[in-house]
Structures are given as C-alpha cells and as structure tokens.
Design a protein around this motif. Structure first.
Motif, PDB file in Angstrom:
ATOM      1  N   ASN A 146       7.405  14.914   5.487  1.00 16.33           N
ATOM      2  CA  ASN A 146       7.477  13.560   6.045  1.00 16.33           C
ATOM      3  C   ASN A 146       7.158  13.559   7.542  1.00 16.33           C
ATOM      4  O   ASN A 146       7.812  12.890   8.343  1.00 16.33           O
ATOM      5  CB  ASN A 146       8.867  12.948   5.805  1.00 16.33           C
ATOM      6  CG  ASN A 146       8.865  11.443   5.947  1.00 16.33           C
ATOM      7  OD1 ASN A 146       7.838  10.780   5.760  1.00 16.33           O
ATOM      8  ND2 ASN A 146      10.005  10.885   6.307  1.00 16.33           N
TER       9      ASN A 146
ATOM     10  N   GLU B 205       7.794  11.797  -4.466  1.00 16.24           N
ATOM     11  CA  GLU B 205       8.037  10.760  -3.462  1.00 16.24           C
ATOM     12  C   GLU B 205       7.144  11.002  -2.249  1.00 16.24           C
ATOM     13  O   GLU B 205       6.784  12.144  -1.936  1.00 16.24           O
ATOM     14  CB  GLU B 205       9.512  10.771  -3.036  1.00 16.24           C
ATOM     15  CG  GLU B 205      10.455  10.387  -4.159  1.00 16.24           C
ATOM     16  CD  GLU B 205      11.902  10.354  -3.685  1.00 16.24           C
ATOM     17  OE1 GLU B 205      12.156  10.760  -2.535  1.00 16.24           O
ATOM     18  OE2 GLU B 205      12.758   9.911  -4.464  1.00 16.24           O
ATOM     19  N   LYS B 206       6.801   9.930  -1.529  1.00 21.96           N
ATOM     20  CA  LYS B 206       5.915  10.042  -0.379  1.00 21.96           C
ATOM     21  C   LYS B 206       6.494  10.903   0.738  1.00 21.96           C
ATOM     22  O   LYS B 206       5.760  11.542   1.497  1.00 21.96           O
ATOM     23  CB  LYS B 206       5.586   8.642   0.162  1.00 21.96           C
ATOM     24  CG  LYS B 206       4.596   7.864  -0.699  1.00 21.96           C
ATOM     25  CD  LYS B 206       4.218   6.545  -0.024  1.00 21.96           C
ATOM     26  CE  LYS B 206       3.190   5.783  -0.872  1.00 21.96           C
ATOM     27  NZ  LYS B 206       2.804   4.494  -0.242  1.00 21.96           N
ATOM     28  N   THR B 207       7.810  10.893   0.857  1.00 23.55           N
ATOM     29  CA  THR B 207       8.451  11.660   1.936  1.00 23.55           C
ATOM     30  C   THR B 207       8.292  13.171   1.760  1.00 23.55           C
ATOM     31  O   THR B 207       8.603  13.942   2.668  1.00 23.55           O
ATOM     32  CB  THR B 207       9.948  11.312   2.012  1.00 23.55           C
ATOM     33  OG1 THR B 207      10.540  11.525   0.712  1.00 23.55           O
ATOM     34  CG2 THR B 207      10.163   9.876   2.444  1.00 23.55           C
TER      35      THR B 207
ATOM     36  N   CYS C 205       3.102  15.742   4.115  1.00 24.33           N
ATOM     37  CA  CYS C 205       2.800  15.730   5.551  1.00 24.33           C
ATOM     38  C   CYS C 205       1.382  15.191   5.745  1.00 24.33           C
ATOM     39  O   CYS C 205       0.577  15.167   4.807  1.00 24.33           O
ATOM     40  CB  CYS C 205       2.860  17.135   6.144  1.00 24.33           C
ATOM     41  SG  CYS C 205       4.152  18.192   5.474  1.00 24.33           S
TER      42      CYS C 205
END
Length: 596
Positions: free
Chosen positions: A585, A492-494, A497
């Motif tokens: 994130n 997932e993108k979260t 960083c």
C-alpha cells in the motif's frame, strides 16, 4: 603428554584386559568359542594401540614455505630442462589442472610431480622456449601440505630466456555482457599478432584466468602493444574454435605501459548454422523439434505417409527456436520426416507411433483434452491478472453460449462477441509461449489453444466462479472437455505497491528496452521507449526490484549479441545502481537519468 606415556598407559590397559579375558576363558565351558573371542578382542585392542600424533596441540595453519629453487627463481638466460622447488615440509598437489597457469603457454604440458618435500617440473625434451621471453609458472592454490591442507597461495616461479625480467602488469575484470555477472575461469589473452583471425589459429603470448569474482591479473609483460581478448575456453586449447565458447574483446590495441586496467564483457556469438538439436515425441499426434537457434524457414515433409491439408498443424515457439508438428489420421504405425531449412535438408528422423486406441486407454496418462487454469483455485488472484485456461491440444470449435462466469452470485452479462466476458484467443499450446496457431494451407482457419478474459480490472476482495459444461470445446483430434469448474477470489488493493519511474534517456535512432526485474533477475514488466517518459508500474508485490535498460540499437525489441570478426560489440546493458524496495500500500517515485 608424550607419545611414550600414551603408549605405556595403553599397554597397561591391554595387559589388564588380557588377564581378565584369560580368567574368563578358564571358567568358560565353551573353550573354543572363548578363545576365538579372545583373539578377536586382542586384535581390536592392539589395532587401537598404534602410536598416533598427540592431540591438544596447536593446529598447523602455516602453508608450506619454499626453502630453495634450482635454478633460482627469476633466473636470466634460462636454458634448463628441469626445475626443482624445495619446501620446509612434505607437500602434495590438488586440482593442478585448474590451478596451473604457464604464461606464455608451452607447446607441450610439462611433467609436474611431487617427491617428499620437493616439487619437480620437467619440460618436454622437444619443447623450445621463445628467445628473450619472460615465463611465469603459477600454481594458484594447488600446492598444499599433507596433514592440514594448508596451501601456498599463488606460488609462482619466474624465469627469462633473455637478459632481463619483463615487469609490466595488466589487470581488470570480466563480466557477462547481458547481466553483468562476474565470469570465473575465463582466459584473458594478449597477442602481438594484430590479425583478426589470430584467436582462431594461435595461442596467446600472455594469459591469465579470472578468479571467482571475475578479476584477473597478467604479470611480467614486455613493453609493447597488444590485442586484448577474453575466451571461455570449452576445450582448453587456447583457441576460439567452438560455438559454445564465449568471447570478448577490446576494440583497439592497448599499450600496457599507458593503461593497465580493463573491463571486458563476454558474449556468445550467434550460431552460424541452424541444426536440429533434438526431437521430442511428447504424446499422441505431437512431435516437438528443437533447434540451436531461431529460424522461420523450417518445413517438415513426411516421407512414408501422406496427410491431407487439414490433418497437419505447424506452430513456432515465440523465439522461433522450436516447432510443434501436430498431426492426425496417420495411416501407418511409423512416421519418417524430412526436416528442411529453406532448401537445405537438415535431418531425417523416424518415429514409431503410439496407437490412438492404446493412448486413450493408458491408465497413467490417458490421451484426453486437458486444461490448466491460471487461477487454479487461487484464493489470492491478482487484480491485474489475465484469467487463462490453457488446453493441451489445439481447439477446433466451441459453444460460446455454454460458458458461465459468476461474480459472487451474479451471472455476468453477455458481451457482443462472446458470452460472459470471455474472449477466445490463441495464447499457448503444449505449455509453450507461442505465436498464433493456424492451418499453414488455410491461413484464415485459426485453431485456439486457450481462453483468456478481456476484463481490464477485477473487483477487489471478490469471489468468481467459472463453469464450462462437458462438450463445450472440441479439439483438433475430436476430443471434448469434461466439466471445468474454477473458483477464485481477488486480493485487496492495499496488498499492492506502485512505482512511478521518470526515466531520462539520450536521443537515439534505435530503441530502449526498460525492464523491471525481481531479485532473481526475472523480468516482471517490460516497456519499449524511444524518448524520455514516465512509466507507471501498478499492482506490484512488496519486495525488492531491479531496473535494467537494454540499448536496442537496431530497434528489433531484442538484445543482440556481438560478433568478433565484424568488430561488433553486444548491445549495451546497464542497471540502476540501487535496488528498489517496495512496501504494501505504498507509492514510490524514482528518477533515473541514463548516461549516453
């Protein structure tokens, strides 16, 4: 409790046990065996009854102290051939070879020994000490007491063959030129001979060795100008005469009375001559040649076999310090190869070859077309990652239409060039990071070694499935692949960083190499820039990073080492002072102004 009392108590216990054993022996029907047991136990008991130092007292933590020197330390007009140092307790020497420093160095090593509570230094009878010179003999931590190993830290004996003791001092630190790490055990040397070749021919007049933290200090230096050099002395002869040795130098002469602190970076000069370090006959049809330095002028000539143009492939590694020689259809059971660098014959090597039929039948490691994939069934595949499958052999042909890639349950749409978004490129061969593979006699004939996706970005939290049917790929040796199935899922993108680095650099004719490093100083990302700009680092893991800049003065996109005779320092390397700590994130902005 006194030793006498301890011994008396032990004696009473022993007498009691003896009496008990004697009674048992009289009762025993096996008299001979019992007497043997009696004697054995008695021996063990008496061995335990030896007088020992009483326990429970205060532990000795004091190092040996010097009681007297003969001749006295700091003696003037020194002419003695022997020195004796007396201590307040029995002493021993440990690790003398690494701890002892005699500056200036002597032509012959003195005979150093311990006798009870004294240390004796006998100079070689043929040793001629320099006139009007202050000598320093430092033992480091080599001198220790016998019982507890307490050492006399930096025990030193000083004398002068002249009428006064020189008192100037020089200190500093030695670092590796590429990564700024401290260098232990480096010789830091002073010469009053200013010739460029002095370190190749003469021993220094003064020297010291660096400690664990790279620091050094040279004492008792006369007031004069000197050349200052540092040497990682591989053969301990105080001479720079080995290509494996590292060297460092200060560009100009130094006046010890004016400047007394220096930082020197050490580096290993480029090898002056290319030679073959080793060969690896890794498997059927593959020989790896490893060289001591990069070169692109290598040719391999078979002396006892003749190959057609299509039966041999040559491939350099990325750094051009190794070469893969790949061959097929060899008519004999041995192979003799001549290795040349340009017109110079470097070596001739021979190999007893593996029979192809035996290689195919090998149970442990059968000769076959194998593949390694970068996902490898990975359930946490990175969104910015390249999908790669790497073959162990170069690929000669393939069937584009057979490859299937699914996103969840949907088959990818075919692209113009190849099916299902897969682009065939030359990436890697034999597990090495390599340049392109091609037939040297037919440059247009490419041989691929891997398959790589051209997808710019995968969908987050999505499952993918790759299927390659048997026989889709045929390698250089005519082998085909078995079924290849690879399932993986993206993150997932979260999870990631982002770092936005605004870097301000001085103008230069060269180039700057900007590296983002992990905590082990392994480069994660690398950029080449010529002017101030902003670099966006996306899809980073949550961890600590370091930032590093290489002043690429000759703009060859590599760090270049130095050269002593050319008075050329290695290309400068600097680090950002603070580590970069990123969290999941999380977006971070950082300004870095690099000084000229």
């Amino acid at each position: 409790m006194s030793r006498y009392y301890i011994f008396t108590m032990k004696k009473r216990i022993i007498n009691f046990i003896h009496s008990s054993l004697h009674s048992l022996i009289n009762i025993s029907s096996h008299r001979l065996i019992s007497i043997s047991a009696y004697l054995l136990v008695s021996t063990l008991i008496f061995s335990c009854a030896q007088v020992v130092a009483p326990g429970g007292g205060k532990k000795d933590v004091d190092p040996p102290k010097v009681v007297k020197y003969i001749p006295d330390s700091a003696s003037l007009n020194f002419k003695s051939k022997s020195i004796e140092v007396f201590f307040d307790e029995f002493v021993q020497l440990k690790d003398l070879n690494n701890q002892l420093i005699i500056s200036p160095p002597l032509e012959s090593a003195p005979d150093i020994k311990v006798k009870n509570k004294s240390l004796i230094i006998d100079f070689d009878k043929k040793e001629i000490l320099k006139p009007n010179t202050t000598y320093s003999i430092s033992f480091g931590n080599a001198l220790q007491d016998i019982h507890e190993g307490n050492f006399s830290e930096n025990l030193k004996y000083i004398f002068s063959t002249g009428s006064f003791i020189d008192s100037l001092m020089l200190k500093g630190k030695i670092e590796n030129a590429f990564d700024h790490k401290s260098e232990k055990g480096i010789l830091v040397m002073l010469y009053s001979d200013f010739s460029d070749s002095v370190i190749y021919k003469k021993k220094p007049e003064y020297f010291a060795k660096t400690k664990e933290d790279g620091s050094f200090q040279i004492d008792n230096i006369r007031n004069d100008n000197f050349r200052l050099l540092a040497l990682k002395d591989a053969n301990a002869n105080y001479i720079y005469d080995n290509e494996s040795e590292s060297i460092g130098f200060i560009d100009s002469l130094i006046d010890v009375s004016k400047k007394r602190k220096f930082t020197i970076t050490v580096f290993q000069e480029p090898a002056k001559k290319v030679f073959l370090k080793k060969t690896i006959y890794s498997s059927y049809g593959k020989i790896i040649f490893v060289f001591n330095k990069s070169t692109d002028s290598i040719s391999i000539i078979p002396l006892n076999n003749s190959f057609s143009n299509d039966d041999v492939l040559l491939e350099y590694s990325k750094k051009k310090d190794s070469l893969n020689y790949i061959f097929r259809n060899c008519e004999k059971d041995s192979l003799i190869l001549q290795v040349k660098n340009g017109n110079r014959i470097m070596d001739t090597v021979s190999f007893k070859l593996i029979n192809k039929e035996d290689a195919l039948k090998n149970k442990r490691n059968p000769f076959a077309l194998k593949v390694i994939s970068s996902p490898a069934g990975n359930q946490n595949f990175d969104l910015n990652a390249e999908f790669k499958i790497v073959f162990n052999n170069p690929i000669a042909k393939w069937n584009n239409q057979a490859i299937q890639m699914k996103e969840d349950s949907l088959v990818w749409k075919k692209t113009k060039d190849l099916s299902y978004g897969i682009n065939l490129q030359t990436i890697s061969l034999l597990g090495l990071d390599t340049t392109s593979v091609q037939d040297p006699n037919n440059p247009s004939k490419k041989f691929i070694a891997s398959v790589q996706s051209e997808v710019d970005q995968w969908k987050e939290n999505t499952s993918y499935h790759l299927f390659i049917p048997p026989g889709t790929f045929t390698d250089f040796f005519g082998l085909t692949n078995d079924s290849i199935k690879i399932d993986f899922k993206t993150r997932e993108k979260t999870f990631y960083c982002t770092l936005k680095l605004k870097i301000e650099i001085p103008e230069t004719k060269g180039n700057y190499i900007v590296q983002l490093l992990d905590e082990k100083e392994i480069p994660i990302r690398e950029h080449n820039i010529k002017k101030s700009e902003t670099i966006n680092y996306e899809y980073l893991y949550s961890k600590k990073y370091k930032l590093k800049i290489i002043y690429d003065d000759n703009a060859n996109y590599n760090w270049d080492t130095g050269n002593l005779l050319l008075k050329q320092q290695p290309e400068k390397v600097i680090y950002n002072s603070e580590p970069v700590n990123l969290r999941p994130n999380w977006d971070m902005e950082l300004d870095w102004k690099v000084s000229p």
